[in-house]
Design a protein around this motif. Sequence first.
Motif, PDB file in Angstrom:
ATOM      1  N   ALA A  46      -6.735   8.042   1.952  1.00 27.35           N
ATOM      2  CA  ALA A  46      -8.026   7.389   1.707  1.00 27.35           C
ATOM      3  C   ALA A  46      -7.890   6.293   0.655  1.00 27.35           C
ATOM      4  CB  ALA A  46      -9.059   8.429   1.280  1.00 27.35           C
ATOM      5  N   GLY A  47      -7.036   6.527  -0.335  1.00 27.37           N
ATOM      6  CA  GLY A  47      -6.784   5.489  -1.343  1.00 27.37           C
ATOM      7  C   GLY A  47      -6.149   4.254  -0.727  1.00 27.37           C
ATOM      8  N   VAL A  48      -5.242   4.463   0.207  1.00 24.49           N
ATOM      9  CA  VAL A  48      -4.632   3.325   0.902  1.00 24.49           C
ATOM     10  C   VAL A  48      -5.694   2.586   1.720  1.00 24.49           C
ATOM     11  CG1 VAL A  48      -2.953   2.670   2.672  1.00 24.49           C
ATOM     12  CG2 VAL A  48      -2.333   4.341   0.945  1.00 24.49           C
ATOM     13  N   ALA A  49      -6.603   3.326   2.327  1.00 19.46           N
ATOM     14  CA  ALA A  49      -7.671   2.697   3.109  1.00 19.46           C
ATOM     15  C   ALA A  49      -8.607   1.884   2.213  1.00 19.46           C
ATOM     16  CB  ALA A  49      -8.464   3.772   3.857  1.00 19.46           C
ATOM     17  N   VAL A  50      -8.905   2.421   1.056  1.00 18.92           N
ATOM     18  CA  VAL A  50      -9.768   1.679   0.118  1.00 18.92           C
ATOM     19  C   VAL A  50      -9.055   0.417  -0.359  1.00 18.92           C
ATOM     20  CG1 VAL A  50     -10.849   1.780  -2.159  1.00 18.92           C
ATOM     21  CG2 VAL A  50     -11.088   3.703  -0.588  1.00 18.92           C
ATOM     22  N   HIS A  51      -7.757   0.539  -0.621  1.00 17.86           N
ATOM     23  CA  HIS A  51      -6.997  -0.641  -1.046  1.00 17.86           C
ATOM     24  C   HIS A  51      -6.955  -1.684   0.072  1.00 17.86           C
ATOM     25  CE1 HIS A  51      -4.197  -2.887  -3.460  1.00 17.86           C
ATOM     26  NE2 HIS A  51      -3.367  -2.972  -2.421  1.00 17.86           N
ATOM     27  N   ALA A  52      -6.814  -1.222   1.310  1.00 18.81           N
ATOM     28  CA  ALA A  52      -6.822  -2.157   2.442  1.00 18.81           C
ATOM     29  C   ALA A  52      -8.168  -2.855   2.553  1.00 18.81           C
ATOM     30  CB  ALA A  52      -6.499  -1.413   3.728  1.00 18.81           C
ATOM     31  N   ALA A  53      -9.240  -2.116   2.300  1.00 23.67           N
ATOM     32  CA  ALA A  53     -10.572  -2.731   2.345  1.00 23.67           C
ATOM     33  C   ALA A  53     -10.755  -3.727   1.217  1.00 23.67           C
ATOM     34  CB  ALA A  53     -11.647  -1.649   2.276  1.00 23.67           C
ATOM     35  N   ARG A  54     -10.176  -3.432   0.068  1.00 21.54           N
ATOM     36  CA  ARG A  54     -10.331  -4.316  -1.091  1.00 21.54           C
ATOM     37  C   ARG A  54      -9.558  -5.618  -0.917  1.00 21.54           C
ATOM     38  NH1 ARG A  54      -9.575  -2.247  -7.202  1.00 21.54           N
ATOM     39  NH2 ARG A  54     -11.365  -3.405  -7.915  1.00 21.54           N
ATOM     40  N   THR A  55      -8.322  -5.494  -0.390  1.00 17.45           N
ATOM     41  CA  THR A  55      -7.486  -6.690  -0.277  1.00 17.45           C
ATOM     42  C   THR A  55      -7.635  -7.408   1.059  1.00 17.45           C
ATOM     43  OG1 THR A  55      -5.624  -5.381   0.534  1.00 17.45           O
ATOM     44  CG2 THR A  55      -5.768  -5.745  -1.856  1.00 17.45           C
ATOM     45  N   GLY A  56      -8.092  -6.693   2.081  1.00 14.88           N
ATOM     46  CA  GLY A  56      -8.224  -7.304   3.395  1.00 14.88           C
ATOM     47  C   GLY A  56      -6.907  -7.403   4.138  1.00 14.88           C
ATOM     48  N   GLU A  57      -5.883  -6.721   3.633  1.00 17.29           N
ATOM     49  CA  GLU A  57      -4.565  -6.738   4.269  1.00 17.29           C
ATOM     50  C   GLU A  57      -4.521  -5.697   5.388  1.00 17.29           C
ATOM     51  OE1 GLU A  57      -1.686  -8.463   3.737  1.00 17.29           O
ATOM     52  OE2 GLU A  57      -2.734  -9.782   2.340  1.00 17.29           O
ATOM     53  N   ALA A  58      -4.165  -6.132   6.570  1.00 15.76           N
ATOM     54  CA  ALA A  58      -4.102  -5.211   7.714  1.00 15.76           C
ATOM     55  C   ALA A  58      -2.821  -4.392   7.718  1.00 15.76           C
ATOM     56  CB  ALA A  58      -4.224  -5.995   9.008  1.00 15.76           C
ATOM     57  N   ALA A  59      -1.812  -4.813   6.960  1.00 15.12           N
ATOM     58  CA  ALA A  59      -0.534  -4.096   6.931  1.00 15.12           C
ATOM     59  C   ALA A  59      -0.697  -2.700   6.341  1.00 15.12           C
ATOM     60  CB  ALA A  59       0.483  -4.880   6.132  1.00 15.12           C
ATOM     61  N   TYR A  60      -1.650  -2.527   5.458  1.00 12.92           N
ATOM     62  CA  TYR A  60      -1.867  -1.218   4.851  1.00 12.92           C
ATOM     63  C   TYR A  60      -2.400  -0.204   5.867  1.00 12.92           C
ATOM     64  CZ  TYR A  60      -1.215  -3.480   0.362  1.00 12.92           C
ATOM     65  OH  TYR A  60      -0.680  -4.180  -0.691  1.00 12.92           O
ATOM     66  N   LEU A  61      -2.994  -0.674   6.915  1.00 12.99           N
ATOM     67  CA  LEU A  61      -3.524   0.253   7.925  1.00 12.99           C
ATOM     68  C   LEU A  61      -2.382   0.962   8.647  1.00 12.99           C
ATOM     69  CD1 LEU A  61      -6.434  -1.918   9.302  1.00 12.99           C
ATOM     70  CD2 LEU A  61      -6.514  -0.090   7.606  1.00 12.99           C
ATOM     71  N   ASP A  62      -1.279   0.256   8.889  1.00 14.92           N
ATOM     72  CA  ASP A  62      -0.113   0.908   9.491  1.00 14.92           C
ATOM     73  C   ASP A  62       0.457   1.971   8.562  1.00 14.92           C
ATOM     74  OD1 ASP A  62      -0.390  -0.749  11.676  1.00 14.92           O
ATOM     75  OD2 ASP A  62       1.038  -2.241  10.912  1.00 14.92           O
ATOM     76  N   VAL A  63       0.502   1.658   7.289  1.00 11.57           N
ATOM     77  CA  VAL A  63       0.987   2.627   6.298  1.00 11.57           C
ATOM     78  C   VAL A  63       0.071   3.851   6.282  1.00 11.57           C
ATOM     79  CG1 VAL A  63       1.372   2.999   3.832  1.00 11.57           C
ATOM     80  CG2 VAL A  63       2.063   0.846   4.890  1.00 11.57           C
ATOM     81  N   MET A  64      -1.208   3.603   6.377  1.00 11.09           N
ATOM     82  CA  MET A  64      -2.192   4.695   6.360  1.00 11.09           C
ATOM     83  C   MET A  64      -2.005   5.608   7.573  1.00 11.09           C
ATOM     84  SD  MET A  64      -6.289   4.297   6.138  1.00 11.09           S
ATOM     85  CE  MET A  64      -6.444   3.696   7.791  1.00 11.09           C
ATOM     86  N   VAL A  65      -1.796   5.039   8.742  1.00 10.99           N
ATOM     87  CA  VAL A  65      -1.613   5.843   9.955  1.00 10.99           C
ATOM     88  C   VAL A  65      -0.339   6.678   9.858  1.00 10.99           C
ATOM     89  CG1 VAL A  65      -1.159   5.715  12.429  1.00 10.99           C
ATOM     90  CG2 VAL A  65      -2.974   4.333  11.435  1.00 10.99           C
ATOM     91  N   VAL A  66       0.743   6.067   9.390  1.00  9.62           N
ATOM     92  CA  VAL A  66       2.007   6.803   9.262  1.00  9.62           C
ATOM     93  C   VAL A  66       1.874   7.919   8.228  1.00  9.62           C
ATOM     94  CG1 VAL A  66       4.407   6.578   8.527  1.00  9.62           C
ATOM     95  CG2 VAL A  66       3.423   4.884  10.062  1.00  9.62           C
ATOM     96  N   ALA A  67       1.252   7.637   7.101  1.00  5.96           N
ATOM     97  CA  ALA A  67       1.085   8.661   6.063  1.00  5.96           C
ATOM     98  C   ALA A  67       0.207   9.805   6.567  1.00  5.96           C
ATOM     99  CB  ALA A  67       0.487   8.038   4.804  1.00  5.96           C
ATOM    100  N   ALA A  68      -0.849   9.491   7.294  1.00  5.19           N
ATOM    101  CA  ALA A  68      -1.716  10.548   7.833  1.00  5.19           C
ATOM    102  C   ALA A  68      -0.970  11.388   8.866  1.00  5.19           C
ATOM    103  CB  ALA A  68      -2.966   9.932   8.445  1.00  5.19           C
ATOM    104  N   LEU A  69      -0.171  10.735   9.687  1.00  3.03           N
ATOM    105  CA  LEU A  69       0.604  11.476  10.686  1.00  3.03           C
ATOM    106  C   LEU A  69       1.634  12.386  10.023  1.00  3.03           C
ATOM    107  CD1 LEU A  69       1.191  11.935  13.681  1.00  3.03           C
ATOM    108  CD2 LEU A  69       2.826  10.061  13.554  1.00  3.03           C
ATOM    109  N   LEU A  70       2.327  11.881   9.016  1.00  2.00           N
ATOM    110  CA  LEU A  70       3.303  12.709   8.304  1.00  2.00           C
ATOM    111  C   LEU A  70       2.622  13.868   7.586  1.00  2.00           C
ATOM    112  CD1 LEU A  70       5.740  10.023   6.872  1.00  2.00           C
ATOM    113  CD2 LEU A  70       6.144  11.614   8.752  1.00  2.00           C
ATOM    114  N   ALA A  71       1.460  13.629   7.020  1.00  2.00           N
ATOM    115  CA  ALA A  71       0.722  14.706   6.347  1.00  2.00           C
ATOM    116  C   ALA A  71       0.318  15.781   7.344  1.00  2.00           C
ATOM    117  CB  ALA A  71      -0.508  14.132   5.653  1.00  2.00           C
ATOM    118  N   PHE A  72      -0.153  15.357   8.506  1.00  2.65           N
ATOM    119  CA  PHE A  72      -0.548  16.330   9.527  1.00  2.65           C
ATOM    120  C   PHE A  72       0.650  17.135  10.012  1.00  2.65           C
ATOM    121  CE2 PHE A  72      -0.847  17.300  14.072  1.00  2.65           C
ATOM    122  CZ  PHE A  72      -1.868  18.239  14.022  1.00  2.65           C
ATOM    123  N   LEU A  73       1.743  16.449  10.300  1.00  2.00           N
ATOM    124  CA  LEU A  73       2.928  17.159  10.789  1.00  2.00           C
ATOM    125  C   LEU A  73       3.487  18.107   9.733  1.00  2.00           C
ATOM    126  CD1 LEU A  73       4.766  14.342  12.752  1.00  2.00           C
ATOM    127  CD2 LEU A  73       3.514  16.297  13.686  1.00  2.00           C
TER     128      LEU A  73
END
Length: 87
Positions: A46-73
């Motif tokens: 969620a912190g990565v998502a907030v940072h992505a919203a703050r900066t407007g960088e779409a690259a953080y969304l890929d990081v967020m998806v990978v981190a969420a997937l690793l956390a789930f696994l």
Amino acid sequence: MVEMATTVAFTLLALASLLFVFRVVVSPTLADRIIALDALLLSVVAGVAVHAARTGEAAYLDVMVVAALLAFLGTALVARFVGRRDR
């Protein structure tokens, strides 16, 4: 307005993360620690998502998806281990 909202979100996520860390350290059972660790990882995502919203960088969304997937696994793997151990 976005700066203020993201600052509040970062503050609340930091507070929640501290409480999750406390729960990981002071927890009576392994299952409670696993749940607290999963919640801690989700607060990081969620912190990565907030940072992505703050900066407007779409690259953080890929990081967020990978981190969420690793956390789930990771959580699913540890839960399976705990389930087998209790048999």
